[in-house]
Design an enzyme around this catalytic site. Structure first.
Site, PDB file in Angstrom:
ATOM      1  N   GLY A 117      41.678  46.085  42.546  1.00  0.00           N
ATOM      2  CA  GLY A 117      42.261  45.562  43.767  1.00  0.00           C
ATOM      3  C   GLY A 117      43.316  46.496  44.306  1.00  0.00           C
ATOM      4  N   GLY A 118      44.111  45.984  45.241  1.00  0.00           N
ATOM      5  CA  GLY A 118      45.137  46.823  45.841  1.00  0.00           C
ATOM      6  C   GLY A 118      46.251  47.181  44.889  1.00  0.00           C
ATOM      7  CB  SER A 175      45.835  44.596  39.272  1.00  0.00           C
ATOM      8  OG  SER A 175      47.108  44.056  39.535  1.00  0.00           O
ATOM      9  CE  LYS A 183      45.972  41.051  38.462  1.00  0.00           C
ATOM     10  NZ  LYS A 183      46.086  39.787  39.236  1.00  0.00           N
ATOM     11  CG  ASP A 202      46.053  35.655  48.259  1.00  0.00           C
ATOM     12  OD1 ASP A 202      45.659  35.586  49.448  1.00  0.00           O
ATOM     13  OD2 ASP A 202      45.803  36.620  47.520  1.00  0.00           O
TER      14      ASP A 202
END
Length: 444
Positions: free
Chosen positions: A19-20, A22, A39, A134
């Site tokens: 992702g952005g 992780s 993660k 989110d």
């Protein structure tokens, strides 16, 4: 990280996603024998305090919150040389974003079954003082898709906020500007676009966008730019299904439920996630909510054996003869106490060193001069300036006197000299900080 042994027991086997902020890896644990997800924060972000704080917040929340419809916490470390690490259960399924891309849209009944599970976990989170911030298809994993056992799990609590005073993030203490927009533009609540804080009803706005998309195969607002999209969430009336060329897609009663979630004012939305699920079920005219999902009425989330029990008190207050301690009780709502404590620490001009649920550690450099006035005018009418010969490490502990008494709070200050010298001047400063904090909280 491929092939590495993480935290001494999780063998990384392959990369899963990125992702952005992780990277996500699949790993295997020998005892007990299971696959897990590891993660980690991306290397360039490990030196950025805000990125680290978001990651730490997710660790704090997941380690204290468990629910059958939330991804389960397994393990974590915030002191690893590779940066903070979070280990979670491995979910075998497909995220809702990929499912919608594959199937286009879902029936009202299937949407309702997934909604009931989502509202179940959101109600438990909200009852625990957690606002996700989110909610979107990419953060919802659908297990056993298309089968009678189809179920849903909520993931990624990296942007979540704990409304309880038992956790104050460093960014909350050092930045008193209006909150920046947080979340995904396609699903963001109007209040976040406007720069105001959001409560649980902001999550329900995102659920409204999600419901519209699941039923219609497209989101209510589609714009050419991110800025235009966010302004649409803030200002434009949501379209009806007829407006997008799909009249009669669902019953008027069901569409009214969805439109209520998309109201611009939080006051016009459903007050609780559980109420939304019940309203959807009533409008559909079919029983969807399973008996187990009624647990949120008690306010208690169901937990898994892998996660530690939640704490309603602060971290233990250390006993240290080389420290000055000040403890007193305050009677006020937690939300008010949190705002006042944030304002007080801001006025001290301290640097946040550590923040965990129940404790915030701040370093106050010296000699220093207190800020005049400050956010709440702390020290107004008093002598300007606090001179000291040494810096001070201040631990602020907060706890409820009893779990059910949210207005009965115990505040404990533990102050230590940064340079190790407990001079009379330094002790005098600590005593004054304690007296002023007590007066500050009591409004005197």
């Amino acid at each position: 990280m491929l092939g590495e042994l993480v935290l001494g027991k999780y063998q990384v086997t392959r990369a899963l996603d990125e992702g952005g902020m992780s990277k996500i890896y699949l790993a295997h644990q020998s005892s007990p024998a299971r696959d897990v997800v590891v993660k980690v924060l991306k290397a360039p972000l490990r030196a950025q305090p805000k990125a680290v704080e978001h990651f730490r917040r997710e660790v704090h929340i997941l380690s204290r919150f468990a629910h059958p419809h939330a991804v389960a916490y397994c393990d974590s470390s915030t002191g690893d040389a590779r940066g903070p690490i979070l280990v979670m259960e491995h979910l075998r399924g497909i995220d809702l974003n990929a499912l919608l891309h594959r199937e286009g849209r879902l029936t009202a009944e299937r949407t309702g079954r997934l909604l009931a599970q989502l509202c179940d976990v959101l109600q438990a989170a909200h009852d625990a003082g957690i606002v996700h911030r989110d909610v979107k298809p990419g953060n919802l994993m659908v297990l056993y898709p298309g089968t009678p056992q189809e179920s849903l799990k909520l993931m990624d609590f990296g942007l979540a906020k704990m409304s309880s005073m038992l956790y104050i993030s460093p960014e909350d203490l050092v930045d008193f500007n209006l909150p920046a927009a947080s979340g995904t533009p396609e699903y963001i609540a109007p209040e976040m676009v406007r720069g105001t804080d959001m409560d649980r009803r902001g999550d329900l706005y995102s659920v409204g966008v999600l419901l519209f998309e699941m039923l219609a195969g497209r989101r209510p607002f589609v714009r050419r730019s991110i800025e235009a999209l966010m302004l649409a969430h803030a200002d434009d009336a949501p379209p009806s299904f007829a407006d997008i060329g799909q009249p009669g897609l669902v019953s008027p009663a069901l569409e009214a439920v969805i439109q209520s979630c998309l109201a611009k004012s939080p006051d016009d939305r459903p007050a609780k996630a559980w109420g939304l699920a019940q309203a959807y079920e009533k409008a559909l005219g079919k029983r969807l909510i399973v008996a187990r999902a009624q647990a949120p009425a008690t306010g208690a989330a169901q937990r898994t054996s892998s996660a530690p029990a939640p704490s309603t008190s602060s971290t233990p207050v250390p006993s240290d003869r080389n420290a000055v301690r000040e403890s007193f009780e305050a009677r006020m709502p937690e939300s008010m106490a949190m705002v006042k404590l944030k304002g007080f620490i801001y006025d001290l001009g301290g640097e946040v060193i550590e923040s965990v649920p129940g404790m915030i550690r701040v370093r106050i450099e010296g000699p220093a001069e207190k800020k005049p006035g400050g956010l709440f005018g702390w020290g107004s009418g008093r002598k300007a300036g606090l001179q000291t010969a040494s810096s001070t490490d201040l631990e602020l502990h907060m706890e409820r006197k009893a779990p059910a008494q949210s207005n009965e709070l115990t505040i404990t200050l533990v102050m230590r000299p940064g340079g190790g010298m407990m001079t009379p001047e330094w002790r005098d400063r600590c005593n004054r900080i304690g007296r002023d904090l007590k007066a500050y909280l009591m409004g005197r």
